[in-house]
Structure formats: structure tokens, C-alpha cells
Write an enzyme that holds these catalytic residues in place. Structure first.
Site, PDB file in Angstrom:
ATOM      1  CG  HIS A 104      -2.222  -0.634   1.036  1.00 39.22           C
ATOM      2  ND1 HIS A 104      -2.792  -0.801  -0.069  1.00 39.22           N
ATOM      3  CD2 HIS A 104      -3.229  -0.806   2.058  1.00 39.22           C
ATOM      4  CE1 HIS A 104      -4.010  -1.324   0.054  1.00 39.22           C
ATOM      5  NE2 HIS A 104      -4.199  -1.490   1.084  1.00 39.22           N
TER       6      HIS A 104
ATOM      7  CG  PHE B  50      -7.567   0.232  12.047  1.00 41.55           C
ATOM      8  CD1 PHE B  50      -7.920  -1.043  11.886  1.00 41.55           C
ATOM      9  CD2 PHE B  50      -7.815   0.836  13.190  1.00 41.55           C
ATOM     10  CE1 PHE B  50      -8.315  -1.756  12.934  1.00 41.55           C
ATOM     11  CE2 PHE B  50      -8.292  -0.003  14.249  1.00 41.55           C
ATOM     12  CZ  PHE B  50      -9.009  -1.050  13.955  1.00 41.55           C
ATOM     13  CD  GLU B  51      -4.673  -1.580   4.899  1.00 43.33           C
ATOM     14  OE1 GLU B  51      -3.633  -2.026   5.198  1.00 43.33           O
ATOM     15  OE2 GLU B  51      -5.397  -2.070   4.159  1.00 43.33           O
ATOM     16  CB  SER B  52      -8.864   3.146   6.875  1.00 41.55           C
ATOM     17  OG  SER B  52      -9.000   2.845   8.041  1.00 41.55           O
ATOM     18  N   GLY B  53      -6.589   5.250   7.895  1.00 37.75           N
ATOM     19  CA  GLY B  53      -6.013   6.428   8.468  1.00 37.75           C
ATOM     20  C   GLY B  53      -6.871   6.525   9.901  1.00 37.75           C
TER      21      GLY B  53
END
Lengths: 306, 252
Positions: A104, B50-53
Site C-alpha cells: 500500500h 488502521f491503514e485507512s487512517g
């Protein structure tokens, strides 16, 4: 004199994506994907696309299922909570779509390098793995280089990407495309700044004054934007933060259909090609179903009371 | 001892790796349940990223996805993917928790493709943030079900770095993080030998034999001296899991 409006229709905006173009879409998980735009792109027949796909599972799956994608620079494509994106998996397994895999962060930094107009950015991820050593894209993605500073420490570097078009779905935008996004913004900032053309689809079109009142959450600066489209429920059957929840039944209908190419053809015939435009699509869902998806604390209280 | 399921002991064993005050980078599913359990018991000051921010959410019910709105609406900070992954890249994450489709004795993970890369027999979702976590977090933990399809001699595609080829390999490759410190399965817990960097059995779950583990593992399982039993879930832990964190049985 007022500045020129960039407002246009979905069909005109989708024609900005030419056959063979490279495209990047907003969204993460099951929310924020510009699916009304993707449906229009599929209606128009635009194909041979390259996707730079970080979190655009739904746009990528819809486009691949309709044979519109030639290659994908990807970091992750799956439906959280459901499983693999079946049409994408099948297409890769059959050799119909070429892929080049990234982490990512590495793929996000490739867009950021494009956004900053530098040829590459350093990154520590991917070192020592097949993500770095297996390079199947049209151009190399990863290299090692010596730092010009501090004794020449060796680091990884990823090459810049400049997508032809970024399509971003926002909560609201003014007519110049200044777009507010609530919730997590995924990689919208890098997508908008790296793309040669930016299309904004918006749940609501609002005044410039309303945008200015919330100018700390403008995720899309209007100076980058070429076209703005008013697209209510533009992420359906996915959700949009602060607007509406995921339509779990609608998502499940797709996911079941994705078990076979034949069922998928039927799905797209009845859920996409049967409608001339987004308005007809929404009309088929009906106001009650759409209303029930709305995110609104007052509605929530009313629903739990009834 | 209260009866418990395989998922429950995996969750509890995972939660015990999370220390109070840790910043933990995590995905959805069982690891998220484990992190909630840790926060509800011994690690109230652990912050989840989390990678979503999403940073440090305290949702009232279990989230279905990293992009789940209830994570965003209860977070202390909401930003975007580059923000969260660059904090990770900068060395600010103490522990990452990862799943896998294939894992080898050095903890190298494949989540990309089974068979050949360009024409696989099964195409998998890809790295996502997993490679970034395993590259840059101070340490990471692998959590997976235990069978010979997963525990393999060689991964078909190396998506996410464990200890690569063994001692010194991570440093030579330029990876800043320390690599995997454990593997929690539904049969046992593995650690990694400090000299060889290979997976070594640490404890067997109650009722599981060494032969069970060997039968489910595609590489040699080394029996350490004084092999112990995994500490079973306590009544309190099971109560929190069943009645507070996942009452609808979404994950467990």
C-alpha cells in the site's frame, strides 16, 4: 463576474476517460467509491484501461468483470468481510489481466512522487521480497540507490506514476470542484495531485461559501479539478461516510452473482445496462430503500422507536 | 476451566502479545477482537492504528472492516492512508498483527498468489499494508489457522518479509523492523529461535499433541526442551469476548 462553473453531466464527464487511459478511483473498504461514474464508464464501452488500484475494490471489480481492464498496478484488492474479488481473481488466473504488485505505502508513494513532480521517492517497505524483485509492469517500479547524504546508506526507491484520470467521490463540492470529504480520506490527496485530469462526483453541490466555512476538510482543491458532477447516492451499493450506510443486500446480490461469469452477465444486464443513466438506476431502487440507508442520528432514534 | 473454542484460545493468545501503551497496527477479524480484549483487560492504554487512517478508535461494537464507519466515528484522529502508513514507516508502531495464506519456517508470508505469479492457480488479495507493517513495525505477530496448505516449506510468492533467509538477512536487505516474534495458530504458539531465526514451538494449546502440530506443518517442527501448554482463556476473558466484544458471534 462569477468564476466559470465546472458542473457537467455524468456522461460528459465519463467521456474524459479515453480508451487505453490509466485511472485511479477514490474509496476504501465498501465506502466512497464513485460507482455511479464507473457504471456510466461501462455503459460507454471505454476499455483497455490501466488501473492504479490501492483500495478501489468495487470500481476495479466492476470494470474487470466487464472486460474493460488490461493491466493493474495494485496493492490490495479484496472485499473486506466478504472475501476475494472473484472477477478480478478469475481474470488474473486466466491471464486476461496483467498485474504488478506493491505494498500500500509503495503504490501510494508512487502517486505522491507523481504529485510532487519528482522521478521517485525513497521507501523502506518491499525490500527483500518478491514485491521488489518481481517486476511485471510496463516500466520498472522499484530500485535500490545510495543516499547522497550520510555515508551513502542504501535505500529502496519507487518510480513516479501519473494517472491520466483520477475520479473522486466527495460528500459535497462547489461548482469549481473544491470537495469536502468526511471520515478517512484514503489516498485522495495523492490521487488528485498526481492525475492529469480530475473528475469530482459529489453527493451535493453547495455554494463556495459553504465550502469556505469548512475549509479545513477540503480534501480536493478545486484548482486540480476538470469536471464536477452532482451524483447523489454515487457510491451505491457501497456506502458514503456521513451520508448513507452500505446497502448490504445490494452488495450481497453482486457478490453472489460474482461466483460465475454467466451470473455476472445477468447481474450487469439487470443492474446496469437496463438503465440509461444514474437517475434511472436510483429510480429502480426506490425512495424508501434509499431513505432507509441514510445516516442520520434522528432517523436512527425514530427507527429504533418504531 | 471453562470450555472454549479454537478461535477463542487463538484470540486470547494473540491479545497477550499486546502490551499496555503499545501502538498496534491491525486489520479486521480475529486480530481486531484480540486487540479489543487486550484493551478491556491488561492493556487499556494500547492504541490501535488502521491503514485507512483511523487512529485510536473506541467503538462500542465490533467493526466489520478497516473502513467501517464506526471506527471513524469513535477515533481520536482520522486522516488517510499515507498518514498512517508513514507513521508506521517512521518507526512509531510497536506491534503489527498479520494473517497469511502461506507461511514458511522463517515467517515469510504469501498473500499474493498460489502457483505462478503471472498465471496463478489461485489469485489472492495482495499485500495491502501487510508488507509495510512487517517491514517497519518494531515487531509483528502472525495469526493463522494451522494446516499443511498454510505452513509450507517454501512460499510461492514472498509478499511480506519474515526473517527472509535467516540470521542477518533483514538487516542486509535494509528492513528497519525487527520481524516476526511469534505465530499464534489454533493448535499452538510458535516463537522464533534467536540464533537460527527459525520457528520453534513455544506452547501447545490444551488437548493438542506434538504429533497434531507435526501433521499440520509442512516443515520440520522442532521440539524445544520443556515444551509447555498455552495458558487457557480465563473465565473473565471468555465473558468479555462472548458478552461484550462479540456478542453476536461475528468472529468467534
Amino acid at each position: 463576474m462569477n468564476p466559470t462553473s465546472k458542473l457537467t453531466g455524468l456522461a460528459a464527464a465519463a467521456r474524459l476517460v479515453e480508451p487505453g487511459a490509466s485511472v485511479s478511483f477514490s474509496g476504501f473498504g465498501h465506502a466512497g467509491h464513485p460507482l455511479a461514474f464507473v457504471r456510466e464508464l461501462i455503459r460507454q464501452g471505454t476499455g483497455d484501461l490501466t488501473l492504479h488500484a490501492i483500495a478501489e475494490c468495487w470500481p476495479a471489480e466492476f470494470l474487470v468483470a466487464n472486460n474493460r481492464v488490461a493491466r493493474i498496478n495494485m496493492s490490495n484488492l479484496m472485499f473486506e468481510g466478504l472475501g476475494r474479488c472473484r472477477a478480478i481473481s478469475r481474470a488474473i488466473e486466466n491471464g486476461e489481466v496483467e498485474v504488478d504488485d506493491h505494498s500500500h505505502l509503495a503504490l501510494s508513494l508512487r502517486l505522491m512522487a507523481g504529485a510532487w513532480n519528482v522521478p521517485f521517492l525513497p521507501v523502506r517497505s518491499m525490500a527483500g521480497t518478491d514485491l521488489a524483485s518481481v517486476q511485471t509492469g510496463i516500466a520498472p517500479k522499484y530500485a535500490r540507490l545510495a543516499s547522497p547524504f550520510d555515508g551513502g546508506e542504501e535505500v529502496g526507491a519507487v518510480a513516479a506514476l501519473r494517472p491520466d484520470v483520477a475520479v473522486i467521490h466527495v460528500n459535497k463540492a462547489d461548482e469549481q470542484g473544491n470537495g469536502v470529504v468526511y471520515g478517512a480520506i484514503s489516498v485522495i490527496d495523492a490521487q488528485v495531485r498526481s492525475a492529469k485530469k480530475v473528475i469530482v462526483t459529489a453527493e451535493r453541490i453547495v455554494s463556495a461559501e459553504e465550502i469556505t466555512a469548512e475549509n479545513q476538510v477540503v480534501a480536493v482543491p478545486g484548482i486540480f479539478v476538470d469536471a464536477v458532477v452532482h451524483t447523489p447516492f454515487g457510491s451505491h451499493p457501497g456506502g458514503m461516510y456521513d451520508e448513507y450506510d452500505e446497502d448490504l443486500a445490494g452488495m450481497s446480490t453482486y457478490y453472489e452473482a460474482s461466483r460465475s461469469p454467466e451470473a455476472l452477465r445477468d447481474y450487469f444486464a439487470s443492474h446496469l445496462l437496463a438503465f440509461a443513466d444514474h437517475a434511472a438506476y436510483l429510480n429502480s431502487l426506490g425512495s424508501r430503500r434509499l431513505f432507509d440507508l441514510r445516516v442520520d442520528p434522528a432517523l436512527k432514534i425514530a427507527r429504533s422507536a418504531s | 476451566m471453562t470450555a472454549f473454542s479454537k478461535d477463542e484460545i487463538m484470540t486470547v493468545a494473540t491479545s497477550r502479545y499486546i502490551k499496555d501503551g503499545d501502538t498496534v497496527f491491525i486489520g479486521t477479524g480475529l486480530p481486531m477482537v484480540a486487540a479489543y480484549l487486550a484493551k478491556a483487560t491488561h492493556a487499556p492504554n494500547a492504541a490501535l492504528m488502521f491503514e485507512s487512517g483511523v487512529l485510536d478508535p473506541r467503538p462500542k461494537s465490533i467493526a466489520k472492516a478497516v473502513g467501517d464507519p464506526r471506527l471513524v466515528s469513535t477515533a481520536r484522529r482520522t486522516s488517510g492512508m499515507l498518514d498512517s502508513l508513514l507513521m508506521l514507516h517512521g518507526g512509531r508502531v510497536d506491534l503489527g498483527v498479520l494473517g497469511c495464506a502461506q507461511v514458511d519456517r522463517y515467517g515469510n508470508i504469501n498473500t499474493t498468489a498460489i502457483g505462478s505469479y503471472q498465471k496463478p492457480s489461485t489469485r489472492l488479495p495482495g499485500s495491502g499494508g501487510a508488507n509495510d507493517i512487517a517491514s517497519c513495525a518494531r515487531h509483528h505477530l502472525i495469526v493463522t489457522r494451522h494446516n499443511r496448505r498454510t505452513f509450507v516449506d517454501t512460499v510461492d510468492y514472498l509478499t511480506t518479509p519474515g526473517h527472509l533467509t535467516g540470521p542477518g538477512a533483514r538487516a542486509k536487505a535494509g528492513l528497519p523492523g525487527g520481524g516476526p516474534i511469534g505465530v499464534v495458530t489454533d493448535l499452538c504458539v510458535f516463537g522464533f529461535d534467536s540464533d537460527t531465526c527459525e520457528m520453534v514451538l513455544e506452547s501447545l494449546h490444551p488437548g493438542v499433541s506434538l504429533d497434531d502440530v507435526r501433521a499440520a506443518t509442512g516443515f520440520e517442527v522442532i521440539e524445544p526442551p520443556g515444551l509447555g501448554e498455552t495458558v487457557a482463556p480465563t473465565a473473565t476473558e471468555l465473558d468479555i469476548l462472548r458478552n461484550k466484544i462479540d456478542p453476536d458471534g461475528v468472529y468467534l
